[in-house]
Design a protein around this motif. Sequence first.
Motif, mmCIF file in Angstrom:
data_model
loop_
_atom_site.group_PDB
_atom_site.id
_atom_site.type_symbol
_atom_site.label_atom_id
_atom_site.label_comp_id
_atom_site.label_asym_id
_atom_site.label_seq_id
_atom_site.Cartn_x
_atom_site.Cartn_y
_atom_site.Cartn_z
ATOM 1 N N THR A 1 53.348 45.484 43.045
ATOM 2 C CA THR A 1 52.790 44.235 42.534
ATOM 3 C C THR A 1 51.289 44.353 42.306
ATOM 4 O O THR A 1 50.759 43.911 41.303
ATOM 5 C CB THR A 1 53.064 43.108 43.541
ATOM 6 O OG1 THR A 1 54.459 43.053 43.757
ATOM 7 C CG2 THR A 1 52.575 41.778 43.028
ATOM 8 N N ARG A 2 50.642 44.971 43.297
ATOM 9 C CA ARG A 2 49.185 45.112 43.201
ATOM 10 C C ARG A 2 48.813 45.937 41.988
ATOM 11 O O ARG A 2 47.925 45.597 41.219
ATOM 12 C CB ARG A 2 48.637 45.771 44.458
ATOM 13 C CG ARG A 2 48.291 44.788 45.538
ATOM 14 C CD ARG A 2 48.633 45.315 46.914
ATOM 15 N NE ARG A 2 48.076 46.620 47.166
ATOM 16 C CZ ARG A 2 48.554 47.467 48.074
ATOM 17 N NH1 ARG A 2 49.599 47.136 48.792
ATOM 18 N NH2 ARG A 2 48.003 48.632 48.283
ATOM 19 N N LYS B 1 50.468 46.332 39.323
ATOM 20 C CA LYS B 1 50.735 45.575 38.117
ATOM 21 C C LYS B 1 49.648 44.510 37.899
ATOM 22 O O LYS B 1 49.172 44.303 36.794
ATOM 23 C CB LYS B 1 52.103 44.898 38.260
ATOM 24 C CG LYS B 1 52.804 44.641 36.949
ATOM 25 C CD LYS B 1 54.246 44.261 37.228
ATOM 26 C CE LYS B 1 54.701 43.188 36.263
ATOM 27 N NZ LYS B 1 55.873 42.469 36.739
ATOM 28 N N ALA B 2 49.283 43.869 39.001
ATOM 29 C CA ALA B 2 48.327 42.766 38.894
ATOM 30 C C ALA B 2 46.962 43.247 38.435
ATOM 31 O O ALA B 2 46.290 42.571 37.662
ATOM 32 C CB ALA B 2 48.214 42.031 40.224
ATOM 33 N N VAL B 3 46.550 44.405 38.902
ATOM 34 C CA VAL B 3 45.209 44.847 38.545
ATOM 35 C C VAL B 3 45.184 45.573 37.206
ATOM 36 O O VAL B 3 44.131 45.766 36.628
ATOM 37 C CB VAL B 3 44.588 45.759 39.629
ATOM 38 C CG1 VAL B 3 44.410 44.994 40.908
ATOM 39 C CG2 VAL B 3 45.426 46.992 39.853
ATOM 40 N N LYS B 4 46.346 45.973 36.734
ATOM 41 C CA LYS B 4 46.396 46.734 35.477
ATOM 42 C C LYS B 4 45.926 45.872 34.317
ATOM 43 O O LYS B 4 45.055 46.227 33.553
ATOM 44 C CB LYS B 4 47.824 47.229 35.234
ATOM 45 C CG LYS B 4 47.833 48.607 34.586
ATOM 46 C CD LYS B 4 49.204 48.952 34.043
ATOM 47 C CE LYS B 4 50.155 49.414 35.118
ATOM 48 N NZ LYS B 4 51.512 49.621 34.626
ATOM 49 N N ALA C 1 44.235 42.500 32.982
ATOM 50 C CA ALA C 1 43.491 41.292 33.298
ATOM 51 C C ALA C 1 44.220 40.119 32.665
ATOM 52 O O ALA C 1 44.728 40.232 31.562
ATOM 53 C CB ALA C 1 42.094 41.401 32.725
ATOM 54 N N PRO C 2 44.331 39.004 33.386
ATOM 55 C CA PRO C 2 45.054 37.885 32.802
ATOM 56 C C PRO C 2 44.316 37.353 31.582
ATOM 57 O O PRO C 2 43.100 37.232 31.580
ATOM 58 C CB PRO C 2 45.078 36.864 33.927
ATOM 59 C CG PRO C 2 43.948 37.230 34.810
ATOM 60 C CD PRO C 2 43.766 38.708 34.684
ATOM 61 N N LYS C 3 45.066 37.080 30.570
ATOM 62 C CA LYS C 3 44.475 36.475 29.371
ATOM 63 C C LYS C 3 44.738 34.974 29.457
ATOM 64 O O LYS C 3 45.715 34.542 30.062
ATOM 65 C CB LYS C 3 45.162 37.026 28.120
ATOM 66 C CG LYS C 3 45.166 38.555 28.031
ATOM 67 C CD LYS C 3 43.900 39.066 27.409
ATOM 68 C CE LYS C 3 43.942 40.548 27.092
ATOM 69 N NZ LYS C 3 44.229 41.432 28.224
ATOM 70 N N ALA D 1 39.501 42.492 42.399
ATOM 71 C CA ALA D 1 39.220 42.604 40.961
ATOM 72 C C ALA D 1 40.530 42.587 40.192
ATOM 73 O O ALA D 1 41.461 43.290 40.542
ATOM 74 C CB ALA D 1 38.464 43.895 40.683
ATOM 75 N N LEU D 2 40.574 41.767 39.154
ATOM 76 C CA LEU D 2 41.774 41.739 38.304
ATOM 77 C C LEU D 2 41.529 42.600 37.074
ATOM 78 O O LEU D 2 41.528 42.133 35.938
ATOM 79 C CB LEU D 2 42.112 40.307 37.908
ATOM 80 C CG LEU D 2 42.566 39.390 39.041
ATOM 81 C CD1 LEU D 2 42.922 38.009 38.524
ATOM 82 C CD2 LEU D 2 43.766 39.986 39.772
ATOM 83 N N GLY D 3 41.296 43.849 37.319
ATOM 84 C CA GLY D 3 41.172 44.797 36.220
ATOM 85 C C GLY D 3 39.872 44.646 35.425
ATOM 86 O O GLY D 3 38.908 44.032 35.875
ATOM 87 N N ARG E 1 37.665 43.217 32.867
ATOM 88 C CA ARG E 1 37.615 41.885 32.277
ATOM 89 C C ARG E 1 36.451 41.778 31.294
ATOM 90 O O ARG E 1 35.635 42.697 31.198
ATOM 91 C CB ARG E 1 37.497 40.840 33.394
ATOM 92 C CG ARG E 1 38.709 40.873 34.358
ATOM 93 C CD ARG E 1 38.678 39.724 35.350
ATOM 94 N NE ARG E 1 38.298 38.504 34.668
ATOM 95 C CZ ARG E 1 39.112 37.789 33.884
ATOM 96 N NH1 ARG E 1 40.354 38.159 33.726
ATOM 97 N NH2 ARG E 1 38.678 36.711 33.279
ATOM 98 N N ASP F 1 52.105 37.858 39.676
ATOM 99 C CA ASP F 1 51.756 38.941 40.592
ATOM 100 C C ASP F 1 50.343 38.769 41.137
ATOM 101 O O ASP F 1 50.007 39.278 42.192
ATOM 102 C CB ASP F 1 51.852 40.284 39.871
ATOM 103 C CG ASP F 1 53.289 40.602 39.504
ATOM 104 O OD1 ASP F 1 54.189 40.123 40.211
ATOM 105 O OD2 ASP F 1 53.501 41.312 38.513
ATOM 106 N N LEU G 1 48.743 39.455 44.873
ATOM 107 C CA LEU G 1 47.559 40.300 45.072
ATOM 108 C C LEU G 1 46.527 39.573 45.943
ATOM 109 O O LEU G 1 45.950 40.146 46.861
ATOM 110 C CB LEU G 1 46.937 40.676 43.725
ATOM 111 C CG LEU G 1 45.698 41.556 43.811
ATOM 112 C CD1 LEU G 1 46.077 42.998 44.118
ATOM 113 C CD2 LEU G 1 44.866 41.496 42.543
#
Lengths: 467, 260
Positions: free
Chosen positions: A334-335, A337-340, A342-344, B39-41, B43, B168, B172
């Motif tokens: 999950t982690r 996937k979540a960090v891969k 960035a939420p748009k 960090a969410l990737g 950004r 997800d 996290l």
Amino acid sequence: MLVGYFTERPYQDPKSGLFGATGKDIQDLSLSNIDYDAMLGADLYNRYLDEKVYCEEMGFDAIMFNEHHSTPFCMGGVMNVEAAIVAKTTSKVKIVLNGNILPIWDDPLWLAETLATIDMISRGRLVTGWVRGTGRESVSHNSQPPFNWERFQEAHDLVVAAWTRPGPFRWEGEHYDYRYVNPWMRPYQQDPHPMMMIPGVVSRNTVAWAARHKYPYVMLSTRIEPTKLSFDYYREVAREEGYEAGPEHIGYLWKVHVDETEELAYETGRKFLQGPGNIFLEGSRGVASPVLQNLPGLTDRNNLLPTGQVGFVAASRGRSTSDADYSKPRAAATRAKAVKGAPKAKAPVAKAPAQPPAAAMAASYDEQLANYTIITGTPKTVLPKIRHVLETLRPGSVFFWDGDGAMTHDDTMRSLRLFGSDVLPAVKEMGDELGLISPFDRNPMHAPPIKGGRRAKAPAKKAAAKR
Amino acid sequence: MTTHTAPKAHTVELAGGEIHILEAGSGPPLLVLHHSTGALGWRPLHEKLAETNRVILPDMPGYSRSTLPEWARDPRDLAILMLQLLRKQGLRDVTLVGLGFGGFVAAEMATMNSDLIGRLVLVGAPGIKPPEGEILDQMLIDHGDYMRMGFRDEKTFQKFFPDLENSDVRSLWEFNRVMTARVCWKPYMFNRRLPPLLPGVEIPTLLVWGEKDRVVPMSIGREYARLLPNAKIEIVKSAGHLVDYEEPEKLARLIQSHAR
């Protein structure tokens, strides 16, 4: 068999309008103590202590206390003080503490001293249990949830060492450091230390830990079938440890109210579910705060006993009954996937339907009577039901939970009197007939090794290596 | 927005564990330390900064994909590890940007080693006991609600996380706050031993606060400004605590005008 009595000592305030059929539901930790009435508190503490003395007169073998913090459903925030008082005001009953919340103690040596004092004053009647506490306790005494289980284990080891190992010695652990452990007091019971009982509801870790230490494990008001499976798990761990667990290793607490007529028993028994009852119990008007039940790192939510799979239990603890927990293997994926990505920013979508509230999943009063998690009746009608539970679970220790919720002093005293005259003698006979050996008949810590236990030889080896 | 840079992912071994890093851009090095939620990737903020700088975005130890250091008990432990990371990567004269909790760690780093850090940027950073108000306690509210409070309003939150319960991202955060609880449970989000050291930090510092920050009171920003000898404060109008989400371009411009 050991037969004990228990009540949570609810803070019953008829003026508050907060509880019971006439009041509103409460959410855990949502009340201000500005509403606490110390005059009422004084009456209630004295009432509950008087009832304990009467339990002894009526022939109970044990009285059990518990501890919770910052909540009206249990007035035992300082359970050890109550225990110290009954150590002096009673002379025969075992004083069962289920239990001290080890992780919240920053100075467990002080706890070791407190309990040794109680054991001496009572001349060896202390039965000391240990618990990890709920989120409420971690928050109230500000103990870090991620270290809860580590602190539980280390505090226990320290207390046992302080009781059994000649001082002075130094203790330098992961969470506790002492330069001089040498309390000027020792427990009265020295074989090898005061009797322990470990209460539990859902944690597999706790069962396994209790079984490894050969401590009796007491399940608290759980449904009968999953309780049986949880006891099976204890026996399984015991066999791995190289001994056979007997009734002396198993205890069960559940609600039993006895009254003069069937009708009065039925109506009074309903009060279990009224008043400021324990929010975790089926039918309670209280609501657990999901935030407190999900404090970071407090419990491993995927390591639950069969009792934890009961929908109500999961919901009352703010846990999802679906596969929504964050076990380590799942979390890793999950982690990643979540960090891969960035939420748009997206268009809002409808919210998922909320989990049904615990109250909706709880068995009703009548359902609980039907499944024997509550037993009410006259002495004549409760006995066969109690026998059914004893035959099914085979516990060496039982505790009857009564006088709780909205029950008055009179309700409690009527029941205690009937327990004494007509129920306890018969229950003890049943215990003898069924071979339900109590931990005081056969010391659970001296269970002999069995042949073929998977780890039968391991403990001896380990002990040798330590020396 | 067009993508100018594709970040490169790599790991660095540190104190027996692995640190996961995203990195892109060239120019003077700029290290970004994430919020306590992780960090969410890569950004928009990082992308914008990578136009002028070599941007390095580590998952701090115990967060997201980086190894959890069992022994760590204090944000100061993370600060030591992040300084070791700078040294190990041969980075000097770094522009150090700390977002929220990352700013607390960055402030601790600045008190320990001014040589490696050329410029400091603290965005809505805790670390000091607020003279006025309280730091929002993420341990006593639902974690989705905690993140919600980071935004200036509900509408903006919904724009970013429309389906939080099923995402997800939520798990996290749940995972990451275990590390936060390990190092920051009490005192919550500040260190009484930090303010006395701040007057000795001469690094030019930019303090950025969202005008509508509901998580870390602005009184802390003013306290940093009072204690740090070379600090100035910029208020981003209409932003909440998560300036990096809400106003990435404004924040990037502020950082770039201050950075090496």
